[in-house]
Design a protein around this motif. Structure first.
Motif: not given
Length: 309
Positions: A144, A244-245, A248, A271-272, A274-276, A290
């Protein structure tokens, strides 16, 4: 630390267990059990005349108490001072500085390209701690931190060197682990926008530790190729990782369509996830989170639902 003794310390009729059985019962691998004994004297098993370790039930209970402290975030170097105290394992302790020190050492070795130090820290972390704790407390926070730095100031040399190191180390571990288990095969790959396989490699370590066979693809496979990969490789689950995110259109359209066309579950982690998470509600994509330890623990229910287990 008191000197260790190989003499019997339990009554003759006490049930004794070999190290392989203790590893199965506690979930702590034999390398770690030996390291706890040799380096810190945390446990003191009996020995057979040929030197094989034998553990009594109170040794197993002691191991479980060690795990309680480690799961509280206490570094193994501090556990020895806590085990024989009446303090309950859920009592807060001040131990962040030791973990911070380990993280700083690891990150400094990575950034200095000190490969001898990096290799020593890698093997030490996997020997002294259960893998889930090593990843949660050490490797995941360092990755991180590095990725946050690399977003502001890219350093491809350091990133690629770390990736190459982990790819070789994890690859060796997977090779032998895959041969030793008949568990379900997980196809693990990165996503298109992830600049490297760091998250995937950490997820691969966790999946292998939990008894899965792992097939890595550290270059993203086109989503329309996944059904053929599942069929030809006899895959039980597809797991995609990213820090990464991601794009879209890929997340909101392509990924759900791919999941709907597979005969096995498709999950995402890193992380994707968590973000998506909101974008993938009401789709057939399983958002596993994540936290890599929790993400891998969620594979078993998915495999049960799909009839593999």
């Amino acid at each position: 630390m008191a000197p260790m003794s190989n003499k019997a310390t339990h009554p003759p009729d006490t049930p004794l267990y070999p190290i392989r059985e203790v590893s199965r019962i506690t979930g702590v691998n034999s390398v770690t059990l030996r390291a706890w004994e040799r380096r810190y004297g945390l446990i003191r098993p009996q020995r057979t005349p040929k030197g094989h370790r034998l553990y009594a039930q109170d040794d197993i209970q002691r191991i479980e108490r060690i795990l309680q402290w480690l799961n509280r975030g206490v570094p193994v170097s501090q556990v020895v001072d806590l085990l024989d105290q009446p303090t309950a394992p859920d009592t807060p302790t001040s131990n962040a500085s030791d973990w911070n020190s380990q993280r700083l050492q690891l990150q400094a070795a990575i950034q200095a390209l000190d490969m001898l130090k990096l290799e020593a820290l890698y093997h030490q972390s996997l020997a002294l701690y259960p893998l889930s704790i090593s990843i949660n407390e050490l490797w995941q926070p360092v990755i991180h931190s590095l990725e946050a730095q690399w977003k502001a100031q890219p350093d491809d040399l350091v990133r690629r060197t770390l990736e190459a190191f982990l790819r070789s180390q994890v690859g060796i571990r997977l090779y032998y682990a895959n041969q030793a288990t008949r568990g379900p095969l997980i196809l693990l790959s990165t996503m298109p926008d992830d600049p490297g396989p760091l998250w995937m490699l950490m997820a691969a370590l966790m999946a292998s530790e939990q008894g899965y066979r792992v097939q890595l693809l550290d270059v993203p496979l086109a989503l329309d190729e996944l059904p053929r990969a599942v069929s030809r490789l006899h895959v039980s689950l597809v797991l995609l990782a990213s820090g990464q995110a991601e794009d879209s259109t890929f997340i909101q359209q392509a990924l759900p369509q791919a999941a709907a066309g597979l005969t096995v579950p498709l999950g995402i982690c890193g992380e994707v996830a968590r973000l998506r998470a909101a974008d993938l509600q009401d789709t057939e994509v399983h958002v596993l989170g994540n936290d890599l330890t929790q993400a891998i623990s969620r594979l078993r229910p998915l495999l049960r639902e799909s009839g593999v287990l």
